[in-house]
Design an enzyme around this catalytic site. Sequence first.
Site, PDB file in Angstrom:
ATOM      1  N   ASP A 146     -11.506 -21.276 -13.778  1.00 11.06           N
ATOM      2  CA  ASP A 146     -12.386 -20.581 -13.037  1.00 11.06           C
ATOM      3  C   ASP A 146     -12.226 -20.320 -11.626  1.00 11.06           C
ATOM      4  O   ASP A 146     -12.403 -19.297 -11.045  1.00 11.06           O
ATOM      5  CB  ASP A 146     -13.977 -21.474 -13.316  1.00 11.06           C
ATOM      6  CG  ASP A 146     -13.842 -22.780 -13.154  1.00 11.06           C
ATOM      7  OD1 ASP A 146     -12.830 -23.237 -12.536  1.00 11.06           O
ATOM      8  OD2 ASP A 146     -14.965 -23.502 -12.993  1.00 11.06           O
ATOM      9  N   ILE A 200      -6.692 -27.818 -18.821  1.00 14.52           N
ATOM     10  CA  ILE A 200      -7.130 -28.986 -19.875  1.00 14.52           C
ATOM     11  C   ILE A 200      -8.611 -29.483 -19.665  1.00 14.52           C
ATOM     12  O   ILE A 200      -9.265 -30.066 -20.443  1.00 14.52           O
ATOM     13  CB  ILE A 200      -6.275 -30.329 -19.624  1.00 14.52           C
ATOM     14  CG1 ILE A 200      -6.539 -30.619 -17.982  1.00 14.52           C
ATOM     15  CG2 ILE A 200      -4.895 -29.914 -19.716  1.00 14.52           C
ATOM     16  CD1 ILE A 200      -5.756 -32.127 -17.972  1.00 14.52           C
ATOM     17  N   ASP A 201      -9.229 -29.062 -18.794  1.00 12.50           N
ATOM     18  CA  ASP A 201     -10.774 -29.461 -18.324  1.00 12.50           C
ATOM     19  C   ASP A 201     -11.711 -28.997 -19.344  1.00 12.50           C
ATOM     20  O   ASP A 201     -12.821 -29.330 -19.586  1.00 12.50           O
ATOM     21  CB  ASP A 201     -11.175 -29.239 -16.866  1.00 12.50           C
ATOM     22  CG  ASP A 201     -10.374 -29.882 -15.910  1.00 12.50           C
ATOM     23  OD1 ASP A 201      -9.442 -30.860 -16.296  1.00 12.50           O
ATOM     24  OD2 ASP A 201     -10.180 -29.342 -14.854  1.00 12.50           O
ATOM     25  N   MET A 219      -8.507 -37.254 -17.419  1.00 10.17           N
ATOM     26  CA  MET A 219      -8.589 -36.125 -16.344  1.00 10.17           C
ATOM     27  C   MET A 219      -9.999 -35.353 -16.841  1.00 10.17           C
ATOM     28  O   MET A 219     -10.427 -35.705 -18.092  1.00 10.17           O
ATOM     29  CB  MET A 219      -7.462 -35.423 -16.139  1.00 10.17           C
ATOM     30  CG  MET A 219      -6.470 -35.908 -15.494  1.00 10.17           C
ATOM     31  SD  MET A 219      -5.040 -34.829 -15.119  1.00 10.17           S
ATOM     32  CE  MET A 219      -4.315 -35.320 -13.581  1.00 10.17           C
ATOM     33  N   GLY A 220     -10.298 -34.388 -16.187  1.00  9.06           N
ATOM     34  CA  GLY A 220     -11.236 -33.683 -16.784  1.00  9.06           C
ATOM     35  C   GLY A 220     -12.140 -32.766 -15.496  1.00  9.06           C
ATOM     36  O   GLY A 220     -12.876 -31.969 -15.699  1.00  9.06           O
ATOM     37  N   ARG A 247      -7.609 -54.278 -19.237  1.00  8.95           N
ATOM     38  CA  ARG A 247      -6.410 -53.681 -18.282  1.00  8.95           C
ATOM     39  C   ARG A 247      -6.943 -52.259 -18.573  1.00  8.95           C
ATOM     40  O   ARG A 247      -7.631 -51.732 -19.278  1.00  8.95           O
ATOM     41  CB  ARG A 247      -5.331 -53.838 -19.572  1.00  8.95           C
ATOM     42  CG  ARG A 247      -4.662 -55.355 -19.356  1.00  8.95           C
ATOM     43  CD  ARG A 247      -4.008 -55.621 -18.003  1.00  8.95           C
ATOM     44  NE  ARG A 247      -3.265 -56.881 -18.294  1.00  8.95           N
ATOM     45  CZ  ARG A 247      -3.633 -58.028 -17.925  1.00  8.95           C
ATOM     46  NH1 ARG A 247      -5.047 -58.302 -17.672  1.00  8.95           N
ATOM     47  NH2 ARG A 247      -3.152 -59.170 -18.160  1.00  8.95           N
ATOM     48  N   HIS A 302      -1.318 -36.934 -15.293  1.00  8.66           N
ATOM     49  CA  HIS A 302      -0.604 -35.904 -15.599  1.00  8.66           C
ATOM     50  C   HIS A 302       0.203 -35.516 -16.957  1.00  8.66           C
ATOM     51  O   HIS A 302       0.403 -34.520 -17.591  1.00  8.66           O
ATOM     52  CB  HIS A 302       0.494 -35.149 -14.378  1.00  8.66           C
ATOM     53  CG  HIS A 302      -0.455 -34.944 -13.259  1.00  8.66           C
ATOM     54  ND1 HIS A 302      -0.809 -35.894 -12.226  1.00  8.66           N
ATOM     55  CD2 HIS A 302      -1.048 -33.983 -12.758  1.00  8.66           C
ATOM     56  CE1 HIS A 302      -1.464 -35.507 -11.454  1.00  8.66           C
ATOM     57  NE2 HIS A 302      -1.458 -34.180 -11.641  1.00  8.66           N
ATOM     58  N   GLN A 310      -1.295 -35.766 -19.614  1.00  4.89           N
ATOM     59  CA  GLN A 310      -2.335 -34.864 -20.209  1.00  4.89           C
ATOM     60  C   GLN A 310      -1.918 -33.340 -20.178  1.00  4.89           C
ATOM     61  O   GLN A 310      -2.374 -32.666 -21.077  1.00  4.89           O
ATOM     62  CB  GLN A 310      -3.914 -35.265 -19.962  1.00  4.89           C
ATOM     63  CG  GLN A 310      -4.268 -36.464 -20.251  1.00  4.89           C
ATOM     64  CD  GLN A 310      -5.273 -36.886 -19.323  1.00  4.89           C
ATOM     65  OE1 GLN A 310      -6.461 -36.999 -19.924  1.00  4.89           O
ATOM     66  NE2 GLN A 310      -5.112 -37.442 -18.269  1.00  4.89           N
ATOM     67  N   ARG A 311      -0.942 -33.046 -19.115  1.00  2.00           N
ATOM     68  CA  ARG A 311      -0.847 -31.618 -18.948  1.00  2.00           C
ATOM     69  C   ARG A 311       0.535 -31.100 -19.547  1.00  2.00           C
ATOM     70  O   ARG A 311       0.625 -29.898 -19.502  1.00  2.00           O
ATOM     71  CB  ARG A 311      -0.809 -31.071 -17.428  1.00  2.00           C
ATOM     72  CG  ARG A 311      -2.168 -31.726 -16.833  1.00  2.00           C
ATOM     73  CD  ARG A 311      -2.391 -30.583 -15.931  1.00  2.00           C
ATOM     74  NE  ARG A 311      -1.664 -30.319 -14.884  1.00  2.00           N
ATOM     75  CZ  ARG A 311      -1.762 -30.511 -13.409  1.00  2.00           C
ATOM     76  NH1 ARG A 311      -3.274 -30.769 -13.233  1.00  2.00           N
ATOM     77  NH2 ARG A 311      -0.904 -30.065 -12.637  1.00  2.00           N
TER      78      ARG A 311
END
Length: 374
Positions: free
Chosen positions: A130, A154-155, A197-198, A291, A297, A299-300
């Site tokens: 966006d 990814i978000d 993330m997100g 823990r 990253h 995730q990307r």
Amino acid sequence: MAKSAGESTKTPSSPGKTIGLLTSGGDCAGLNAVIRAVVARAIQGYGWRVYGIRHGTMGLLRRPLEFEELDLRISTVNILRLGGTILGTTNKGNPFAFPMPDGTVRDRSTEVIDGVRQLGIDALIGVGGDGSFAILRRLAQEGGINLVGIPKTIDNDVGATEASVGYHTAVMVATEALDRLQPTAASHDRVMILEVMGRDAGHIALAAGIAGGADVILIPEIPYTMEAVAAHISKIRQRGRNFALVVVAEAVPDLTGRSVRQQRAGGTTTYGGIGHIIEKAIAGLTGAETRVTVLGHVQRGGQPTWDDRLIASAFGVHAVDLIAGGRFDRMVAWQNRRVVDVPLATAIERPQQVDPDSALVHTARGLGISLGDA
Ligand code: F6P
């Protein structure tokens, strides 16, 4: 590779259109699948020329312009499987407020618009989230550029589409992290906290938390208390289970309601660190050994999942078809199991966050997962 507009091989006798393609904002898996689909459709379907612009709008700002002609060699199956973006990208350098070396910001939008003119393209496909769309749309309006958007992040927070390119892969990576954390948690009687993330949306945390068997999922859209989280974990332990899995989205605020951010070079900040705060609080309140894993990253990157490849392919083909139909200022979207298109303005009206009343939130609650609010 990169060549200047002066070196362009476009001739007046070129039969069709020339389109530009750029990837913008944070990268994700599936961007190369988009590039492959755009090139395949534009060249094979319409006989057009495709210019790949390097590093988002940066390629249009630099002189000589940084771009390369993409031909069918790019359209092999290899690139379909490749993480990242062969064009490069940036999530810095908004041309309307460009950070200068002396610390000031300058409006350099006219230089970018001039770059588009020099390139001689008939239309531009922007692959972005966006934030990128807001910038590209403004450039399009001020520069008379025919723009079509393809959502990636990814978000998964772009409006009007059920999925953006990259989201499914990120969820898969986070789910796999939970798969790997569970056995070690059970072996050591530990509570494992996974920070995902997100940005301002909890989609990755919610989906991966459900798919990966989390006991607690914390997302920015649902306020939590540590007492509720600790009580849930204590209950699990009292029932005889020796481990627990907690997923926390990076944008979840700390115990005082403040967002947890890391300072980055150039004066910017990104989310990061809430996992450690939640870990310490759980340890303090429950006495459990804890823990934390910050997935970041990871995730990307990596190979896109089958569904990211599918959506990326459908988006790429449809975006080129929109140009062929002269339909601009639109974004391709995934709705009800098919590719459609919507006005770009609708897509960027507001970020798409998790609806606390959504079916997936109901699913989580139905499974006995704590969302930290009760
Ligand atoms: O928007 C994608 C995203 O990965 C967010 O989830 C995260 O907050 C941010 O980008 C990280 O940005 P950077 O790549 O600048 O560290």
